[in-house]
Write an enzyme that holds these catalytic residues in place. Structure first.
Site, PDB file in Angstrom:
ATOM      1  N   HIS A   1       0.809  -1.214   0.000  1.00  0.00           N
ATOM      2  CA  HIS A   1       0.000   0.000   0.000  1.00  0.00           C
ATOM      3  C   HIS A   1       0.849   1.274   0.000  1.00  0.00           C
ATOM      4  CE1 HIS A   1      -3.326   2.599  -0.166  1.00  0.00           C
ATOM      5  NE2 HIS A   1      -2.626   3.328   0.676  1.00  0.00           N
TER       6      HIS A   1
ATOM      7  N   TYR B   1       1.672   5.193  -2.514  1.00  0.00           N
ATOM      8  CA  TYR B   1       1.931   6.605  -2.191  1.00  0.00           C
ATOM      9  C   TYR B   1       3.354   7.008  -2.526  1.00  0.00           C
ATOM     10  CZ  TYR B   1      -2.638   6.330  -0.147  1.00  0.00           C
ATOM     11  OH  TYR B   1      -3.979   6.131   0.018  1.00  0.00           O
TER      12      TYR B   1
ATOM     13  N   HIS C   1      -9.546   0.325 -11.206  1.00  0.00           N
ATOM     14  CA  HIS C   1      -9.107   1.271 -10.162  1.00  0.00           C
ATOM     15  C   HIS C   1      -7.638   1.652 -10.340  1.00  0.00           C
ATOM     16  CE1 HIS C   1      -8.233   2.987  -6.224  1.00  0.00           C
ATOM     17  NE2 HIS C   1      -7.350   2.033  -5.994  1.00  0.00           N
ATOM     18  N   PHE C   2      -6.781   0.630 -10.518  1.00  0.00           N
ATOM     19  CA  PHE C   2      -5.375   1.041 -10.467  1.00  0.00           C
ATOM     20  C   PHE C   2      -4.881   1.608 -11.790  1.00  0.00           C
ATOM     21  CE2 PHE C   2      -4.494  -3.696 -10.802  1.00  0.00           C
ATOM     22  CZ  PHE C   2      -3.758  -3.688 -11.975  1.00  0.00           C
ATOM     23  N   HIS C   3      -5.632   1.419 -12.868  1.00  0.00           N
ATOM     24  CA  HIS C   3      -5.219   2.132 -14.084  1.00  0.00           C
ATOM     25  C   HIS C   3      -5.619   3.608 -14.023  1.00  0.00           C
ATOM     26  CE1 HIS C   3      -4.272  -1.852 -15.650  1.00  0.00           C
ATOM     27  NE2 HIS C   3      -3.450  -1.202 -16.461  1.00  0.00           N
TER      28      HIS C   3
ATOM     29  N   ARG D   1     -10.578 -10.614 -12.110  1.00  0.00           N
ATOM     30  CA  ARG D   1      -9.399 -10.016 -12.706  1.00  0.00           C
ATOM     31  C   ARG D   1      -8.418 -11.141 -13.040  1.00  0.00           C
ATOM     32  NH1 ARG D   1      -5.932  -7.485  -7.579  1.00  0.00           N
ATOM     33  NH2 ARG D   1      -4.467  -6.965  -9.220  1.00  0.00           N
ATOM     34  N   ARG D   2      -7.394 -10.835 -13.828  1.00  0.00           N
ATOM     35  CA  ARG D   2      -6.295 -11.756 -14.089  1.00  0.00           C
ATOM     36  C   ARG D   2      -6.758 -13.086 -14.685  1.00  0.00           C
ATOM     37  NH1 ARG D   2      -2.719 -10.800  -8.557  1.00  0.00           N
ATOM     38  NH2 ARG D   2      -1.473  -9.122  -9.432  1.00  0.00           N
TER      39      ARG D   2
HETATM   40 FE1  HAS Z   1      -5.841   1.885  -4.410  1.00  0.00          FE
HETATM   41  C1  HAS Z   1      -6.115  -1.549  -4.717  1.00  0.00           C
HETATM   42  C2  HAS Z   1      -7.905   1.844  -1.704  1.00  0.00           C
HETATM   43  C3  HAS Z   1      -5.405   5.283  -4.000  1.00  0.00           C
HETATM   44  C4  HAS Z   1      -3.149   1.793  -6.543  1.00  0.00           C
HETATM   45  N1  HAS Z   1      -4.839   0.408  -5.439  1.00  0.00           N
HETATM   46  C5  HAS Z   1      -5.139  -0.936  -5.473  1.00  0.00           C
HETATM   47  C6  HAS Z   1      -4.241  -1.598  -6.358  1.00  0.00           C
HETATM   48  C7  HAS Z   1      -3.366  -0.651  -6.844  1.00  0.00           C
HETATM   49  C8  HAS Z   1      -3.766   0.597  -6.267  1.00  0.00           C
HETATM   50  C9  HAS Z   1      -2.193  -0.883  -7.777  1.00  0.00           C
HETATM   51  O1  HAS Z   1      -9.013  -0.220   0.226  1.00  0.00           O
HETATM   52  C10 HAS Z   1      -4.290  -3.087  -6.748  1.00  0.00           C
HETATM   53  C11 HAS Z   1      -3.382  -3.944  -5.940  1.00  0.00           C
HETATM   54  C12 HAS Z   1      -3.479  -5.377  -6.424  1.00  0.00           C
HETATM   55  O2  HAS Z   1      -2.940  -5.667  -7.491  1.00  0.00           O
HETATM   56  O3  HAS Z   1      -4.130  -6.174  -5.746  1.00  0.00           O
HETATM   57  N2  HAS Z   1      -6.577   3.291  -3.142  1.00  0.00           N
HETATM   58  C13 HAS Z   1      -7.416   3.074  -2.120  1.00  0.00           C
HETATM   59  C14 HAS Z   1      -7.727   4.336  -1.447  1.00  0.00           C
HETATM   60  C15 HAS Z   1      -7.023   5.303  -2.113  1.00  0.00           C
HETATM   61  C16 HAS Z   1      -6.292   4.637  -3.152  1.00  0.00           C
HETATM   62  C17 HAS Z   1      -8.619   4.528  -0.280  1.00  0.00           C
HETATM   63  N3  HAS Z   1      -4.553   3.256  -5.153  1.00  0.00           N
HETATM   64  C18 HAS Z   1      -4.521   4.592  -4.821  1.00  0.00           C
HETATM   65  C19 HAS Z   1      -3.415   5.236  -5.479  1.00  0.00           C
HETATM   66  C20 HAS Z   1      -2.776   4.241  -6.189  1.00  0.00           C
HETATM   67  C21 HAS Z   1      -3.505   3.013  -5.973  1.00  0.00           C
HETATM   68  C22 HAS Z   1      -3.060   6.683  -5.346  1.00  0.00           C
HETATM   69  C23 HAS Z   1      -1.575   4.301  -7.044  1.00  0.00           C
HETATM   70  C24 HAS Z   1      -0.907   5.374  -7.328  1.00  0.00           C
HETATM   71  N4  HAS Z   1      -6.848   0.424  -3.433  1.00  0.00           N
HETATM   72  C25 HAS Z   1      -7.589   0.620  -2.306  1.00  0.00           C
HETATM   73  C26 HAS Z   1      -8.029  -0.688  -1.802  1.00  0.00           C
HETATM   74  C27 HAS Z   1      -7.519  -1.659  -2.656  1.00  0.00           C
HETATM   75  C28 HAS Z   1      -6.775  -0.928  -3.660  1.00  0.00           C
HETATM   76  C29 HAS Z   1      -8.855  -0.973  -0.633  1.00  0.00           C
HETATM   77  C30 HAS Z   1      -7.674  -3.185  -2.545  1.00  0.00           C
HETATM   78  C31 HAS Z   1      -8.837  -3.659  -3.294  1.00  0.00           C
HETATM   79  C32 HAS Z   1      -8.916  -5.164  -3.319  1.00  0.00           C
HETATM   80  O4  HAS Z   1      -9.930  -5.686  -2.847  1.00  0.00           O
HETATM   81  O5  HAS Z   1      -8.006  -5.843  -3.799  1.00  0.00           O
HETATM   82  C33 HAS Z   1      -6.980   6.779  -1.759  1.00  0.00           C
HETATM   83  O6  HAS Z   1      -5.647   7.205  -1.569  1.00  0.00           O
HETATM   84  C34 HAS Z   1      -7.633   7.638  -2.794  1.00  0.00           C
HETATM   85  C35 HAS Z   1      -7.661   9.097  -2.402  1.00  0.00           C
HETATM   86  C36 HAS Z   1      -8.096   9.969  -3.525  1.00  0.00           C
HETATM   87  C37 HAS Z   1      -9.063  10.884  -3.485  1.00  0.00           C
HETATM   88  C38 HAS Z   1      -9.341  11.722  -4.701  1.00  0.00           C
HETATM   89  C39 HAS Z   1      -8.828  13.120  -4.555  1.00  0.00           C
HETATM   90  C40 HAS Z   1      -8.962  13.870  -5.840  1.00  0.00           C
HETATM   91  C41 HAS Z   1      -8.020  14.681  -6.344  1.00  0.00           C
HETATM   92  C42 HAS Z   1      -8.236  15.357  -7.664  1.00  0.00           C
HETATM   93  C43 HAS Z   1      -9.531  16.103  -7.746  1.00  0.00           C
HETATM   94  C44 HAS Z   1      -9.682  16.737  -9.073  1.00  0.00           C
HETATM   95  C45 HAS Z   1     -10.446  17.796  -9.307  1.00  0.00           C
HETATM   96  C46 HAS Z   1     -10.529  18.300 -10.678  1.00  0.00           C
HETATM   97  C47 HAS Z   1     -11.217  18.489  -8.227  1.00  0.00           C
HETATM   98  C48 HAS Z   1      -9.858  11.134  -2.271  1.00  0.00           C
HETATM   99  C49 HAS Z   1      -6.742  14.950  -5.621  1.00  0.00           C
HETATM  100  C50 HAS Z   1      -9.936  19.662 -10.820  1.00  0.00           C
HETATM  101  C51 HAS Z   1     -10.291  20.192 -12.152  1.00  0.00           C
HETATM  102  C52 HAS Z   1      -9.810  21.344 -12.698  1.00  0.00           C
HETATM  103  C53 HAS Z   1     -10.282  21.778 -14.027  1.00  0.00           C
HETATM  104  C54 HAS Z   1      -8.827  22.116 -12.021  1.00  0.00           C
HETATM  105 CU    CU Z   2      -3.954  -0.047  -0.735  1.00  0.00          CU
END
Ligand code: HAS
Ligand code: CU
Length: 540
Positions: free
Chosen positions: A216, A220, A367-369, A430-431
């Site tokens: 995890h 980050y 999700h991860f893409h 998946r996979r």
């Molecule tokens: Fe995730 C699975 C939960 C973020 C990558 N994640 C994965 C896997 C990868 C991955 C690679 O809780 C698969 C692993 C595998 O192969 O088994 N993930 C989260 C949560 C967040 C999160 C809570 N993940 C990431 C990030 C990754 C990443 C960052 C890579 C860089 N993820 C999980 C969970 C799993 C998981 C479970 C396991 C699932 C399972 O069952 O296997 C948080 O950090 C997300 C926080 C993000 C936000 C969004 C903020 C928005 C922003 C931009 C806003 C844009 C605006 C537009 C307002 C709260 C900052 C502006 C527009 C203008 C015009 C200016």
């Molecule tokens: Cu995670």
């Protein structure tokens, strides 16, 4: 300026490895997407599919990212505090490269088809694990150089806050050191001795726990350097100012604090870990959403400031005043929009009960893409366009291609990932290699979604190739330019002051305490329970 005298040789070498890994992994990616859509690609077979998925995952998620981040870290350190110990940096580079070549050869030989998460009981050849370990050892050298450069600067700047870009890179280093401790335990006490035949069996439950201790915060380690660019480069590049320097420092420190003690959100379905510990990791995961919410606010506010500084007064007209044709700007803003969706999905994944709906389905690859594959990778592509003239001293070649490439990536990724999310909810695992799951009627209903994803995959491939063409052409034939410097955003509120958010030791110590609280008891339970370790399994 001849290539051998370029002062940025170190950074350029890292970027070269990163971009090469990206190019190779992109070719594999499009073949995989086509196989899933049941297109008859040459030499289609189950074993080649899984070799390809393993190589794609390792090259993209572990090699492209790590080398890019090291290159970016050195660039930012050089531009802010000055770079020390460059010899250590070079030795580390060669160690990491040797490890990368070893692991890649091991995968391509067909003896290490274990995917990028290398869960036992699937066993790889020892060269896979040793190569991956060398990559990490090289990255520790990078961490040492960054810390040393910071400390040398600190000696003569006792009461100054460290420049913000370096602050974020140091947070990245702290996250990485805490994360890789778990991986080191898994590699050194389990996977390496097991692959060398020194121990016969390993326990998959314990191995997965050490893996996700690392896995995890790994995400980050990818994300925070992208945030560094969003905060410290983008506002200036868009013609504005950073909304708040202090909030940014809070965000980076929150990442050190909460990145690691959350790993069980990948193990909700694993036996041997009690539900109360899983719930605790759910709560810490919700804590780590906070710095990303702050980021969404702060970076968007900084862009509004940019629009206002261009004289826009209406509610939304500032958006039109932003430089949408600039490839760094569009890459980052599209990365942000994508991360809005990916982060929403993350919150669903993290909900203990909802996770059962999506775990091990195509939703996860969706999700991860969006997260690593776009929020991070597209930011890095944008950064490349911005940095190449600055580190190579060459003007970007084919600038119009660079201007459309981020949009193509965004559309391709939407087409790839949204159907993956939907079909994941419909139950597609998946996979899997076989698109039709041996003629199962339900699998037929998934097919249109896999086909849509494959079209997205082809668009992504075209976008990736445009990126490669621009980078290669710039490196080889770009017109020489001088005087392009790396400049960072000024904060809106004036110069920051040294304070709590600069005290790395405090936050890193608190992070260790939280990790111990979150992991000591459940890991000791795992070791004390009656164990049923497994013999190695090879898929073919
Ligand atoms: Fe995730 C699975 C939960 C973020 C990558 N994640 C994965 C896997 C990868 C991955 C690679 O809780 C698969 C692993 C595998 O192969 O088994 N993930 C989260 C949560 C967040 C999160 C809570 N993940 C990431 C990030 C990754 C990443 C960052 C890579 C860089 N993820 C999980 C969970 C799993 C998981 C479970 C396991 C699932 C399972 O069952 O296997 C948080 O950090 C997300 C926080 C993000 C936000 C969004 C903020 C928005 C922003 C931009 C806003 C844009 C605006 C537009 C307002 C709260 C900052 C502006 C527009 C203008 C015009 C200016
Ligand atoms: Cu995670």
């Amino acid at each position: 300026m001849s290539a051998t005298k370029n002062p940025h040789r170190l950074e350029i070498s890292h970027f070269a490895v990163a971009v090469t890994a990206f190019a190779l992994a992109s070719v594999l990616a499009v073949l995989q997407a086509l196989v899933r859509a049941d297109v008859a690609v040459p030499m289609k077979s189950e074993s080649l599919y899984y070799i390809s998925v393993t190589a794609h995952g390792v090259l993209m998620a572990l090699v492209f990212t790590t080398f890019f981040i090291m290159g970016l870290g050195y660039c930012f350190a050089r531009a802010t505090v000055g770079l020390e110990w460059t010899r250590v940096a070079w030795v580390s580079f060669w160690i990491a490269l040797a490890g990368t070549l070893m692991t890649t050869a091991s995968i391509l030989s067909g003896k290490s088809t274990v995917l990028y998460t290398f869960y036992p009981p699937l066993q790889a050849h020892w060269t896979f694990y040793v190569g991956a370990t060398l990559l990490v050892v090289g990255s520790w050298g990078f961490c040492a150089v960054m810390i040393r450069s910071y400390l040398a600067w600190r000696r003569s700047h006792r009461a100054e806050p460290v420049p913000l870009a370096m602050h974020g890179m140091l947070a990245t280093v702290a996250i990485w050191l805490l994360a890789t401790a778990g991986l080191a335990v898994e590699m050194l006490t389990m996977l390496i001795p097991w692959s060398l035949g020194m121990i016969e069996r390993v326990d998959p439950a314990i191995a997965r726990t050490w893996f996700w201790w690392f896995g995890h915060p790994l995400t980050y380690f990818w994300l925070v350097p992208a945030y560094v660019v969003w905060y410290t480069v983008l506002p200036k590049h868009a013609g504005g100012r950073l909304f708040s320097d202090k909030l940014t420092r809070v965000v980076f420190m929150m990442f050190i604090l909460f990145s690691t003690p959350v790993g069980f959100h990948h193990q909700f379905s694993d036996p041997g870990i009690s539900s109360s510990w899983k719930l605790l990791h759910t709560l810490t995961t919700y804590a780590i959403l906070f710095p990303s919410f702050v980021t969404a606010f702060t970076v968007t506010a900084s862009l509004e400031v940019a629009g206002r500084m261009k004289g826009k007064k209406g509610l939304f007209d500032w958006i039109g005043a932003l430089p949408w044709r600039d490839p760094l700007f569009s890459s980052v803003v599209l990365a942000m929009l994508t991360f809005g969706i990916g982060g929403f999905g993350g919150a669903i994944n993290a909900a203990y009960a909802m996770n059962t709906m999506v775990h091990n389905t195509a939703w996860i690859q969706g999700h991860f893409h969006l997260t690593v594959g776009t929020a991070v990778a597209l930011t890095f592509m944008g950064v490349t366009y911005w940095l190449l003239p600055r580190v190579l001293g060459r003007e970007l070649r084919f600038a119009p291609l660079a201007a459309v490439q981020p949009y193509l990536w965004f559309f391709g990724m939407m087409l790839f990932s949204i159907p993956s999310h939907i079909v994941g909810l419909m139950g597609m695992p998946r996979r899997i290699y076989t698109a039709e799951l041996f003629g199962s009627p339900v699998a037929r209903t998934w097919q249109p979604f896999s086909t849509a994803s494959a079209v997205g995959g082809v668009i992504l491939f075209v976008s990736a190739m445009l990126y490669i063409v621009v980078v290669a052409a710039t490196a080889l034939w770009g017109r020489r330019v001088n005087g392009q410097t790396i400049e960072f955003s000024e904060p809106l509120e004036g110069a920051p002051e040294y304070g709590l958010w600069d005290r790395f030791a405090i936050w890193a110590t608190l992070a260790v305490v939280l990790i111990v609280l979150a992991y000591a008891v459940p890991i000791s339970h795992l070791y004390m329970m009656e164990r049923f370790p497994s013999l190695p399994q090879m898929p073919f």
